[in-house]
Design a protein around this motif. Structure first.
Motif, PDB file in Angstrom:
ATOM      1  N   VAL A  79      -8.415  -1.485   7.451  1.00 33.42           N
ATOM      2  CA  VAL A  79      -8.595  -2.659   6.601  1.00 33.42           C
ATOM      3  C   VAL A  79      -7.810  -3.850   7.143  1.00 33.42           C
ATOM      4  O   VAL A  79      -8.251  -5.003   7.046  1.00 33.42           O
ATOM      5  CB  VAL A  79      -8.217  -2.369   5.135  1.00 33.42           C
ATOM      6  CG1 VAL A  79      -9.195  -1.383   4.532  1.00 33.42           C
ATOM      7  CG2 VAL A  79      -6.787  -1.854   5.024  1.00 33.42           C
ATOM      8  N   GLY A  86      -4.389   5.976  -5.289  1.00 35.45           N
ATOM      9  CA  GLY A  86      -4.338   5.946  -3.830  1.00 35.45           C
ATOM     10  C   GLY A  86      -3.322   4.942  -3.338  1.00 35.45           C
ATOM     11  O   GLY A  86      -2.202   4.859  -3.855  1.00 35.45           O
ATOM     12  N   SER A  87      -3.697   4.174  -2.320  1.00 36.74           N
ATOM     13  CA  SER A  87      -2.787   3.156  -1.773  1.00 36.74           C
ATOM     14  C   SER A  87      -3.286   1.758  -2.097  1.00 36.74           C
ATOM     15  O   SER A  87      -2.991   0.803  -1.381  1.00 36.74           O
ATOM     16  CB  SER A  87      -2.660   3.327  -0.259  1.00 36.74           C
ATOM     17  OG  SER A  87      -3.935   3.166   0.362  1.00 36.74           O
ATOM     18  N   ASP A  88      -4.046   1.636  -3.186  1.00 41.58           N
ATOM     19  CA  ASP A  88      -4.628   0.348  -3.539  1.00 41.58           C
ATOM     20  C   ASP A  88      -3.571  -0.701  -3.843  1.00 41.58           C
ATOM     21  O   ASP A  88      -2.515  -0.409  -4.407  1.00 41.58           O
ATOM     22  CB  ASP A  88      -5.535   0.492  -4.773  1.00 41.58           C
ATOM     23  CG  ASP A  88      -6.921   0.982  -4.392  1.00 41.58           C
ATOM     24  OD1 ASP A  88      -7.125   1.292  -3.201  1.00 41.58           O
ATOM     25  OD2 ASP A  88      -7.772   1.049  -5.288  1.00 41.58           O
ATOM     26  N   ASN A  89      -3.899  -1.918  -3.436  1.00 43.51           N
ATOM     27  CA  ASN A  89      -3.158  -3.096  -3.895  1.00 43.51           C
ATOM     28  C   ASN A  89      -3.935  -3.738  -5.032  1.00 43.51           C
ATOM     29  O   ASN A  89      -5.158  -3.602  -5.124  1.00 43.51           O
ATOM     30  CB  ASN A  89      -3.005  -4.121  -2.771  1.00 43.51           C
ATOM     31  CG  ASN A  89      -1.857  -3.797  -1.842  1.00 43.51           C
ATOM     32  OD1 ASN A  89      -1.269  -2.729  -1.895  1.00 43.51           O
ATOM     33  ND2 ASN A  89      -1.541  -4.730  -0.953  1.00 43.51           N
ATOM     34  N   GLY A 136       0.823  -1.207   0.000  1.00 45.92           N
ATOM     35  CA  GLY A 136       0.000   0.000   0.000  1.00 45.92           C
ATOM     36  C   GLY A 136       0.857   1.258   0.000  1.00 45.92           C
ATOM     37  O   GLY A 136       0.527   2.255  -0.673  1.00 45.92           O
ATOM     38  N   PHE A 165       1.886   5.648   5.966  1.00 44.05           N
ATOM     39  CA  PHE A 165       1.804   4.578   4.977  1.00 44.05           C
ATOM     40  C   PHE A 165       3.068   3.717   4.975  1.00 44.05           C
ATOM     41  O   PHE A 165       3.007   2.522   4.705  1.00 44.05           O
ATOM     42  CB  PHE A 165       1.568   5.145   3.580  1.00 44.05           C
ATOM     43  CG  PHE A 165       0.200   5.720   3.369  1.00 44.05           C
ATOM     44  CD1 PHE A 165      -0.879   5.319   4.141  1.00 44.05           C
ATOM     45  CD2 PHE A 165      -0.029   6.680   2.394  1.00 44.05           C
ATOM     46  CE1 PHE A 165      -2.140   5.846   3.937  1.00 44.05           C
ATOM     47  CE2 PHE A 165      -1.295   7.209   2.180  1.00 44.05           C
ATOM     48  CZ  PHE A 165      -2.350   6.796   2.961  1.00 44.05           C
ATOM     49  N   GLY A 189      -3.283   0.336   5.879  1.00 43.28           N
ATOM     50  CA  GLY A 189      -4.141   1.093   6.792  1.00 43.28           C
ATOM     51  C   GLY A 189      -4.666   0.217   7.918  1.00 43.28           C
ATOM     52  O   GLY A 189      -4.939  -0.973   7.733  1.00 43.28           O
ATOM     53  N   GLY A 210      -8.035  -3.444  -4.066  1.00 46.31           N
ATOM     54  CA  GLY A 210      -8.614  -2.665  -2.992  1.00 46.31           C
ATOM     55  C   GLY A 210      -7.535  -2.094  -2.103  1.00 46.31           C
ATOM     56  O   GLY A 210      -6.339  -2.277  -2.352  1.00 46.31           O
ATOM     57  N   PRO A 211      -7.918  -1.385  -1.028  1.00 49.03           N
ATOM     58  CA  PRO A 211      -6.923  -0.791  -0.129  1.00 49.03           C
ATOM     59  C   PRO A 211      -6.003  -1.863   0.432  1.00 49.03           C
ATOM     60  O   PRO A 211      -6.455  -2.881   0.952  1.00 49.03           O
ATOM     61  CB  PRO A 211      -7.766  -0.154   0.974  1.00 49.03           C
ATOM     62  CG  PRO A 211      -9.102   0.074   0.335  1.00 49.03           C
ATOM     63  CD  PRO A 211      -9.293  -1.062  -0.621  1.00 49.03           C
ATOM     64  N   SER A 263       2.429   1.595  -3.449  1.00 50.90           N
ATOM     65  CA  SER A 263       1.368   1.962  -4.384  1.00 50.90           C
ATOM     66  C   SER A 263       1.088   3.455  -4.290  1.00 50.90           C
ATOM     67  O   SER A 263       0.978   4.152  -5.307  1.00 50.90           O
ATOM     68  CB  SER A 263       0.106   1.157  -4.084  1.00 50.90           C
ATOM     69  OG  SER A 263      -0.931   1.479  -4.976  1.00 50.90           O
ATOM     70  N   TYR A 264       0.992   3.961  -3.066  1.00 50.57           N
ATOM     71  CA  TYR A 264       0.729   5.399  -2.871  1.00 50.57           C
ATOM     72  C   TYR A 264       1.861   6.232  -3.477  1.00 50.57           C
ATOM     73  O   TYR A 264       1.616   7.236  -4.178  1.00 50.57           O
ATOM     74  CB  TYR A 264       0.600   5.693  -1.382  1.00 50.57           C
ATOM     75  CG  TYR A 264       0.392   7.157  -1.079  1.00 50.57           C
ATOM     76  CD1 TYR A 264      -0.892   7.711  -1.108  1.00 50.57           C
ATOM     77  CD2 TYR A 264       1.469   7.987  -0.785  1.00 50.57           C
ATOM     78  CE1 TYR A 264      -1.075   9.068  -0.844  1.00 50.57           C
ATOM     79  CE2 TYR A 264       1.293   9.330  -0.525  1.00 50.57           C
ATOM     80  CZ  TYR A 264       0.012   9.866  -0.541  1.00 50.57           C
ATOM     81  OH  TYR A 264      -0.177  11.208  -0.293  1.00 50.57           O
TER      82      TYR A 264
END
Length: 819
Positions: free
Chosen positions: A802, A774-777, A640, A667, A799, A795-796, A643-644
Motif C-alpha cells: 500500500v 487488522g492493521s487498519d488506519n 498500522g 509491522f 505494508g 484502510g490499511p 493498530s495491529y
C-alpha cells in the motif's frame, strides 16, 4: 534527370559501397536517368587535414598518416574490384594520384606552411579518390559510368576554404558538359575550380552543394541526398531519442532547421534547388526503401504547426542598453555596421519595443571582438553614462521551434514557455519574426538537452510523456514500487500516454545512474554488477548533471540524511515523492521553505504517504480546505503497527507476545519502541496540523506515554521485551480496566484547535475507532460540513504494497502536472 549524392558515412567501408552499388543498379535497371555525387570516404577529409597539419608543423609522422590513407584506398580497390585489368588500371591511377599528394605534403613539410590554397588542393584528393574508385566499381557490374572531376564544371572565386560559386558560369559549363557526355556521370563532391584552374572547395558539407548545383544546372527532376539518417528528423536523434522523420517540409522550414544546427542539411544546398523549384529528398543509404524527407515548395500538413526543433549548441549573448538608445534614429544601424566591419556574424537579434536594449547572439569566439566593436561605436555615449558597458553572457545555447504553420495556430509560444517553465529552464532572451516561421529562445547551455526533449514532448508527443525516475531506497518499499511500475507501464503508455523510465537507483551499498534507462526486468542484477559504491552526494550530483526533463526523485527511506538534500533537489526543478517524514516533520520553517521552493520552481513536492501509507489522507484534507470547509477536529489511528497491536490486545494473549508477533511480521520498526513511544504518530499529526495552516513544532505535540517505567530506557530490544514480559500484569490491568466498561484500547492522535496530542485511550462502541481490525488506519475529520457525521478515511495503514502504491499514485499525479 535525377541527381543523387552519397555522403562520407555512406561510403565509409567497402561493404557500404556495395550497398550503394545495389541502389544504383536498381535505378539503372528502372531506366532512370541520373548522375551521382560522392564525398570522400568517411573520415578521409579529417585524415588529410591531420597529415597536412603534421607536415606544416615539421612532424614527419605525416608520412605514417599518408601511408594509412594510401593503404585504405588500395584495400578498397582490392575488395571492390575483381582481379583483372580494371582493378590494375584503377590501382595504378590511384597510386599515381597519391604520389602527387605525397610530393605535395613533402613540400608542405619543407616550407612549414599549409596555406588555404594548398589545403584546398590537398583536400581534393579525398573526393577524387573515392569517386574514381566507385566509378570503376560501377563499370565492373555493367553500369556505364564515367568519372567527372567537378573542377571541370563548377566555377568559383578564389576564396579558398569556402569559395563563392559563379552560378551563371557553373550552370553553362554543366549544361555543355552533360550535352556532350551520355554515360552516367560520377562526380566529385566538395571541390570546384577558380580562374586559372586553381582548386577550391565549397566548405564542409559542400558535396550536398555540388549535387544541388548540378541539379539546378540540369533542371533536374529531383535531387536526392543520401546519408546515414532517415531524412530530416523532428530533432537531433542523438539528443532526443524519440525524434522521428519529418515526411515533408518547405524550403523555408528546411533553411531554418539548417541554420539552427540540423546537420543533415548543408545550408547553401537549398538555394539552387529553391531557385529552380527542384524537390530535394533526404534519404537513408542503409534503409533505401524508406521514403525519407521531401523538401519542396509544397506546404506541409496544416494540422502540424511545428515541423522541427533544432538548436545551436554554444553562443554568447551581448546586450547594449541604456537610456541613450531610446528614440535615437540609426542606433541599430551603427551597432550592426560596426559588427559587420569587424567580420562578425550575428546569429540572433532581439530588441524590446522601448528600444532601451538590444541583444544579439554570436559565436563564443566572436564575443570579445563583438564587445569591443560595440563599445567603440558607442564610446561617446558610454563615457556620458547614457549607454551601459556591453554585457556579455556566455555558456548559452539557442533552441528554436520551426514551422510555417505556426502563424495559423494560436498558443504556440505559450506551449513553448510552459514546457520550458515546468522543467525549470530559464529563457535568457527570445526572438520571433513577424512571420512566426520560428521562435528562438536563448537558454543556459547546460539546459539544452533538457529543453530539446521537453519541447519535443510538448509539440510532437503531447499525448505521451516520459518521466525519469531517480529512486533512493530499493528495499521492501522500493522493490515493491519497481514491481508495480513494471506491471503497470504498458497500461500507462496506452491509457495515459505516460512512460516511467528508471534512470537512477541507490540502496545503502550500491548506486547506478543510466540516462538511457535501467532495465526494470533485471534491475537487481544491473545494480549489483554495474553499480558503484553508494554515495548520496554523488548520486544527487549525477541526477542534477543529467538534467533530464520531467525528473522525479523518489525517496523510499526514513533516512534524515537524504531529507537534507530535498531543498537542493527542488531548487534544480526536480519533483519529489516520498514516504519519508523527516523533512515535513522537522522545523516548521523548513517545511514552509520546501513547499515554497516547489511552488517557485514549478515542480511538485508530494508526501501523501507520510500519513496513512496509501490512504488519501493529506489529499482529502487539502480538498476540504481548498473547497472552503473549516476543520474543527482531526482524530486518527495513524500507525498500522500500533493498530495491529491494540486490535489484537483482547486479553487472550500477553501484550509482549502481540508486540513480538507484530515485529516478526514486519509491522513495527526493528526496535518496537519507535512505534510504542508514539513519536511516529506524533510526527503524523504534526504534519496534518501544518497542512491545516497551524505553525506547529514537534515539541508542541503532547505525547502521553503508557509503557511501564524503565521500558523506554532498556539497554537493548531484548531487554525491552524482558521488561514487557515482567510487566504482563501491568498491561493486563490496563486491558481489564477498559474491558470492564465495555471499552477497548487504541493509540489515538488528536488535533483540536491548535492543540495536538497522542496517547492510549479507552473507547466505547460509539467511537468510530472501536471496530478497527487488522492493521487498519482510520482518520476522522470533523468539519463545518461534516459536523454531526464526521468524514472517515479508513484502510490499511502499513505494508509495502500500500505504501508503494501510494508513492506510485503520486508519481502519476506529478506526471499529469508536468503535462
Amino acid at each position: 534527370m535525377k541527381v543523387l549524392k552519397f555522403g562520407g558515412s555512406s561510403v565509409g567501408k567497402p561493404e557500404r559501397i556495395r550497398g550503394i552499388v545495389s541502389i544504383l543498379k536498381n535505378y539503372y535497371a528502372s531506366g532512370d536517368h541520373f548522375t551521382v555525387v560522392f564525398s570522400a570516404f568517411g573520415g578521409v577529409t579529417d585524415s588529410l587535414i591531420e597529415m597536412s597539419s603534421l607536415a606544416a608543423a615539421g612532424d614527419d609522422r605525416y608520412g605514417e598518416a599518408f601511408q594509412a590513407f594510401a593503404k585504405r584506398h588500395q584495400d578498397a580497390i582490392s575488395e571492390l574490384l575483381p582481379e583483372g585489368s580494371l582493378r590494375t588500371e584503377t590501382a595504378t591511377q590511384i597510386r599515381k594520384s597519391h604520389e602527387v599528394l605525397k610530393n605535395l605534403l613533402y613540400g608542405v613539410f619543407l616550407v612549414r606552411e599549409a596555406s588555404a590554397r594548398t589545403m584546398d588542393y590537398v583536400l581534393s584528393f579525398g573526393e577524387r579518390s573515392s569517386s574514381y574508385i566507385i566509378t570503376q566499381t560501377l563499370k565492373s557490374v555493367g553500369i556505364p559510368a564515367e568519372f567527372l572531376d567537378a573542377r571541370k564544371v563548377i566555377r568559383t572565386d578564389k576564396k579558398f576554404g569556402g569559395a563563392t560559386v559563379n552560378f551563371d558560369k557553373t550552370y553553362a559549363a554543366v549544361r555543355k558538359y552533360y550535352s556532350e557526355h551520355t554515360d552516367i556521370q560520377i562526380v566529385t563532391g566538395f571541390i570546384a575550380s577558380a580562374k586559372g584552374g586553381l582548386t577550391t572547395t565549397l566548405g564542409r558539407g559542400g558535396s550536398d552543394y555540388t549535387a544541388s548545383l548540378l541539379g539546378a544546372g540540369l533542371d533536374a527532376q529531383a535531387i536526392e541526398i543520401w546519408t546515414d539518417v532517415s531524412g530530416v528528423l523532428t530533432a537531433d536523434p542523438r539528443r532526443v531519442k524519440k525524434a522521428f522523420t519529418i515526411p515533408k517540409m518547405t524550403y523555408a522550414e528546411a533553411m531554418e532547421m539548417s541554420h539552427f544546427g540540423a546537420k543533415v542539411i548543408y545550408p547553401p544546398t537549398l538555394m539552387p534547388a529553391l531557385h529552380k523549384r527542384i524537390p530535394l529528398y533526404i534519404k537513408n543509404t542503409f534503409e533505401p526503401d524508406f521514403p525519407g524527407t521531401k523538401v519542396s515548395e509544397e506546404s506541409s500538413d496544416g494540422n502540424t504547426a511545428v515541423r522541427g526543433i533544432s538548436s545551436i549548441n554554444s553562443v554568447a549573448l551581448l546586450t547594449v542598453s541604456g537610456s541613450g538608445l531610446f528614440g535615437v534614429p540609426g542606433t541599430s544601424a551603427r551597432l550592426f555596421n560596426s559588427l559587420a566591419q569587424s567580420g562578425i556574424n550575428i546569429i540572433l537579434i532581439t530588441q524590446g519595443s522601448s528600444e532601451h536594449a538590444i541583444s544579439f547572439a554570436v559565436k563564443p569566439d566572436d564575443a570579445d571582438g563583438a564587445r569591443r566593436a560595440a563599445e567603440e561605436v558607442f564610446a561617446y555615449e558610454i563615457d556620458r553614462g547614457v549607454v551601459n558597458p556591453v554585457k556579455v553572457e556566455r555558456e548559452l545555447s539557442i533552441v528554436a521551434i520551426i514551422g510555417e504553420n505556426m502563424r495559423e495556430q494560436p498558443g504556440i509560444s505559450g506551449r513553448l514557455f510552459q514546457a520550458l517553465g515546468k522543467n525549470g529552464i530559464n529563457a535568457v532572451a527570445i526572438a520571433q519574426g513577424s512571420s512566426e516561421l520560428n521562435v528562438s529562445v536563448v537558454i543556459p547551455k547546460e539546459d539544452e538537452n533538457k529543453a530539446l526533449n521537453a519541447l519535443h514532448e510538448a509539440f510532437f508527443l503531447s499525448d505521451s510523456k516520459t518521466l525519469h525516475l531517480f529512486i533512493v531506497g530499493v528495499g521492501l518499499i522500493g522493490s515493491t514500487l519497481l514491481e508495480q511500475v513494471k506491471k503497470q507501464n504498458a497500461y500507462l503508455r496506452e491509457r495515459l500516454g505516460m512512460e516511467l523510465k528508471i534512470v537512477g537507483m541507490s540502496n545503502s551499498r550500491k548506486m547506478l545512474v543510466d540516462v538511457d534507462g535501467i532495465d526494470i526486468e533485471n534491475w537487481q542484477e544491473a545494480l549489483n554488477n554495474s553499480g558503484t559504491d553508494a554515495d548520496l552526494a554523488v548520486f544527487v550530483g549525477r541526477m542534477r548533471d543529467a538534467n533530464l526533463s520531467n525528473s522525479i526523485f523518489v525517496d523510499n527511506t526514513a533516512d534524515d540524511k537524504i531529507a537534507n538534500y530535498y531543498e537542493g533537489i527542488l531548487d534544480e526543478s526536480i519533483s519529489i515523492s516520498t514516504p519519508n517524514k523527516v523533512s515535513t516533520s522537522s522545523s516548521y520553517a523548513q517545511y514552509l521553505r520546501l513547499k515554497a521552493l516547489a511552488t517557485k520552481r514549478g515542480v511538485q513536492f508530494r508526501y501523501e504517504t507520510n500519513v496513512g501509507a496509501g490512504l488519501p489522507v493529506i489529499s482529502t484534507l487539502r480538498d476540504l480546505m481548498d473547497s472552503g470547509d473549516r476543520i474543527r477536529k482531526i482524530e486518527g489511528v495513524l500507525s498500522g503497527s500500533l493498530s495491529y497491536i491494540f486490535n489484537n490486545f483482547d486479553g487472550t494473549k500477553p501484550f509482549d507476545a502481540i508486540v513480538m508477533d507484530a515485529k516478526q511480521k514486519g509491522f513495527t520498526e526493528p526496535d518496537p519502541r519507535v512505534d510504542l513511544s508514539g513519536k511516529d504518530v506524533g510526527r503524523k499529526i504534526l504534519i496534518l496540523a501544518r497542512e491545516t495552516g497551524i505553525p506547529m513544532e514537534s515539541e508542541d505535540v503532547s505525547l502521553v506515554g503508557f509503557l511501564p517505567e524503565g521500558a523506554m530506557e532498556a539497554a537493548s530490544v531484548a531487554d525491552f521485551f524482558s521488561i514487557l514480559k515482567e510487566k504482563r500484569t501491568y498491561f493486563q490491568e490496563l486491558y481489564a480496566a477498559a474491558a470492564t466498561e465495555g471499552k477497548v484500547l487504541r493509540m489515538i492522535a488528536t488535533l483540536e484547535g491548535d492543540q495536538a496530542s497522542v496517547g492510549v485511550q479507552a473507547i466505547g462502541p460509539q467511537n468510530p475507532f472501536f471496530g478497527l481490525s487488522g492493521s487498519d488506519n482510520m482518520i476522522v475529520f470533523t468539519t463545518d460540513r461534516y459536523g454531526e457525521r464526521p468524514l472517515v478515511v479508513r484502510g490499511p495503514g502499513a505494508g509495502a504494497e500500500v505504501t508503494a502504491a501510494g508513492v506510485f499514485a503520486e508519481i502519476i499525479k506529478i506526471g499529469k502536472f508536468l503535462s
